[in-house]
Design a protein around this motif. Sequence first.
Motif, mmCIF file in Angstrom:
data_model
loop_
_atom_site.group_PDB
_atom_site.id
_atom_site.type_symbol
_atom_site.label_atom_id
_atom_site.label_comp_id
_atom_site.label_asym_id
_atom_site.label_seq_id
_atom_site.Cartn_x
_atom_site.Cartn_y
_atom_site.Cartn_z
ATOM 1 N N ASP A 138 -0.127 -64.556 -92.762
ATOM 2 C CA ASP A 138 -1.154 -64.659 -93.806
ATOM 3 C C ASP A 138 -2.076 -65.860 -93.655
ATOM 4 O O ASP A 138 -3.107 -65.946 -94.322
ATOM 5 C CB ASP A 138 -0.486 -64.731 -95.190
ATOM 6 N N GLU A 139 -1.720 -66.798 -92.793
ATOM 7 C CA GLU A 139 -2.520 -68.010 -92.623
ATOM 8 C C GLU A 139 -3.406 -67.861 -91.396
ATOM 9 O O GLU A 139 -2.923 -67.526 -90.309
ATOM 10 C CB GLU A 139 -1.606 -69.224 -92.487
ATOM 11 N N LEU A 140 -4.700 -68.149 -91.546
ATOM 12 C CA LEU A 140 -5.636 -67.951 -90.443
ATOM 13 C C LEU A 140 -5.317 -68.859 -89.261
ATOM 14 O O LEU A 140 -5.317 -68.416 -88.110
ATOM 15 C CB LEU A 140 -7.077 -68.195 -90.909
ATOM 16 N N LYS A 141 -5.056 -70.117 -89.534
ATOM 17 C CA LYS A 141 -4.757 -71.076 -88.469
ATOM 18 C C LYS A 141 -3.424 -71.769 -88.762
ATOM 19 O O LYS A 141 -3.403 -72.898 -89.263
ATOM 20 C CB LYS A 141 -5.879 -72.111 -88.335
ATOM 21 N N PRO A 142 -2.337 -71.122 -88.474
ATOM 22 C CA PRO A 142 -1.030 -71.738 -88.758
ATOM 23 C C PRO A 142 -0.860 -73.054 -87.993
ATOM 24 O O PRO A 142 -1.026 -73.090 -86.775
ATOM 25 C CB PRO A 142 -0.029 -70.677 -88.299
ATOM 26 N N GLY A 143 -0.585 -74.115 -88.737
ATOM 27 C CA GLY A 143 -0.436 -75.422 -88.107
ATOM 28 C C GLY A 143 -1.713 -75.915 -87.463
ATOM 29 O O GLY A 143 -1.683 -76.766 -86.572
ATOM 30 N N GLY A 144 -2.869 -75.383 -87.900
ATOM 31 C CA GLY A 144 -4.151 -75.781 -87.336
ATOM 32 C C GLY A 144 -4.480 -75.133 -86.008
ATOM 33 O O GLY A 144 -5.489 -75.470 -85.383
ATOM 34 N N LYS A 145 -3.685 -74.160 -85.581
ATOM 35 C CA LYS A 145 -3.876 -73.516 -84.281
ATOM 36 C C LYS A 145 -4.756 -72.285 -84.392
ATOM 37 O O LYS A 145 -4.548 -71.429 -85.251
ATOM 38 C CB LYS A 145 -2.515 -73.122 -83.712
ATOM 39 N N ASN A 168 -15.992 -61.023 -93.155
ATOM 40 C CA ASN A 168 -14.567 -61.359 -93.133
ATOM 41 C C ASN A 168 -13.754 -60.122 -92.756
ATOM 42 O O ASN A 168 -12.926 -59.630 -93.509
ATOM 43 C CB ASN A 168 -14.160 -61.885 -94.511
ATOM 44 N N ARG A 169 -14.013 -59.617 -91.554
ATOM 45 C CA ARG A 169 -13.383 -58.360 -91.139
ATOM 46 C C ARG A 169 -12.528 -58.510 -89.887
ATOM 47 O O ARG A 169 -12.324 -57.550 -89.161
ATOM 48 C CB ARG A 169 -14.447 -57.279 -90.952
ATOM 49 N N TYR A 170 -12.016 -59.703 -89.664
ATOM 50 C CA TYR A 170 -11.025 -59.893 -88.612
ATOM 51 C C TYR A 170 -9.622 -59.750 -89.172
ATOM 52 O O TYR A 170 -8.644 -59.956 -88.467
ATOM 53 C CB TYR A 170 -11.202 -61.267 -87.944
ATOM 54 N N ARG A 171 -9.523 -59.393 -90.431
ATOM 55 C CA ARG A 171 -8.227 -59.075 -91.036
ATOM 56 C C ARG A 171 -7.746 -57.711 -90.516
ATOM 57 O O ARG A 171 -8.546 -56.839 -90.225
ATOM 58 C CB ARG A 171 -8.353 -59.035 -92.566
ATOM 59 N N VAL A 172 -6.445 -57.542 -90.467
ATOM 60 C CA VAL A 172 -5.897 -56.369 -89.800
ATOM 61 C C VAL A 172 -6.211 -55.061 -90.539
ATOM 62 O O VAL A 172 -6.263 -53.991 -89.930
ATOM 63 C CB VAL A 172 -4.385 -56.545 -89.579
#
Length: 324
Positions: free
Chosen positions: A200-207, A295-299
């Motif tokens: 659910d997080e776009l950049k987990p840990g800033g990655k 915002n359409r890079y969501r699955v």
Amino acid sequence: MDTNSKACCSASRHTAGQEQPPIPTLEVAQTDVPNVPKLQDMVLIQGGTFLMGTDDQEGFPSDGEGPVREVTVKAFYIDPCTVTNAEFKQFVDQTGYMTEAESFGWSFVFHLFVSEETAKQVKTTVQQTPWWWVVEGADWRHPEGPDSHVEDRMDHPVTQVSWHDAMAYCRWSGKRLPTEAEWEFAARGGLVKKRYPWGDELKPGGKHMCNIWQGKFPDKNNKSDGYAGTAPVKAFEPNGYGLYNVSGNVWEWCSDWFSPKFHIKGKRDNPSGPPKGEARAMRGGSYLCHRSYCNRYRVAARSKNTPDSSTGNIGFRCAADVSF
């Protein structure tokens, strides 16, 4: 999020205001025997029942992303990556196939990628999305115009290919395009109701996990993920099923006709979309997607385009039946 979905980051030929030549002949010659797909290079998806779509507040209800519903798909194969420039070149070299962009003589290029010399020749932009320029001589070999090339991008996804072009490649390769249901099942990678293929997080840990836009769209891209345009097809980590770049990089054609409502009452067992339509479904978003606009890079996100359209951010990946 505003549910009044804005025009997405691709452009359609009918919006360009160009005089259209006769529709080109797109069939691969009947004498060409389709290849047998190398199933060992594909990912076997065992199939099953999953929760398709989303009711997330980040979504676009007007695109038909919801409601969340149980959908069943049977087992199928899917390519881990989108078709590359190298793979499409092999197809063209063997068949002599001419893409629609080549037949029409032009295609859509994002304005920041057009050289100063080519920009002098540009006469038309898309009114609703003026960052899309009609560029003469833009095609899969020359994605940004006649003075560009893909020789140093052979491991990048092929672009400037229409739905018809993708279908022609599929026929030659012995494969097919995935349905939207198959694409989403595979893209989720075994996760349930997650926003992205990794969680659910776009950049987990800033990655950075995918190739999308950073900065102020459409004029400033900070490229903090390392790419302004396309990235190599294996540039980021794969999802739980081994599929690469199902979020961002390039939009991916699916076999279905697009409808924002058909699925609500349509069948839930191996659905293949409405029987007819004007545009084909696309999935996955692209390097131009940004939360402030597309915002359409969501699955679960969806988009569409007419099957004769091609742009610098649309590609495809192939699927195959398990009956081979």
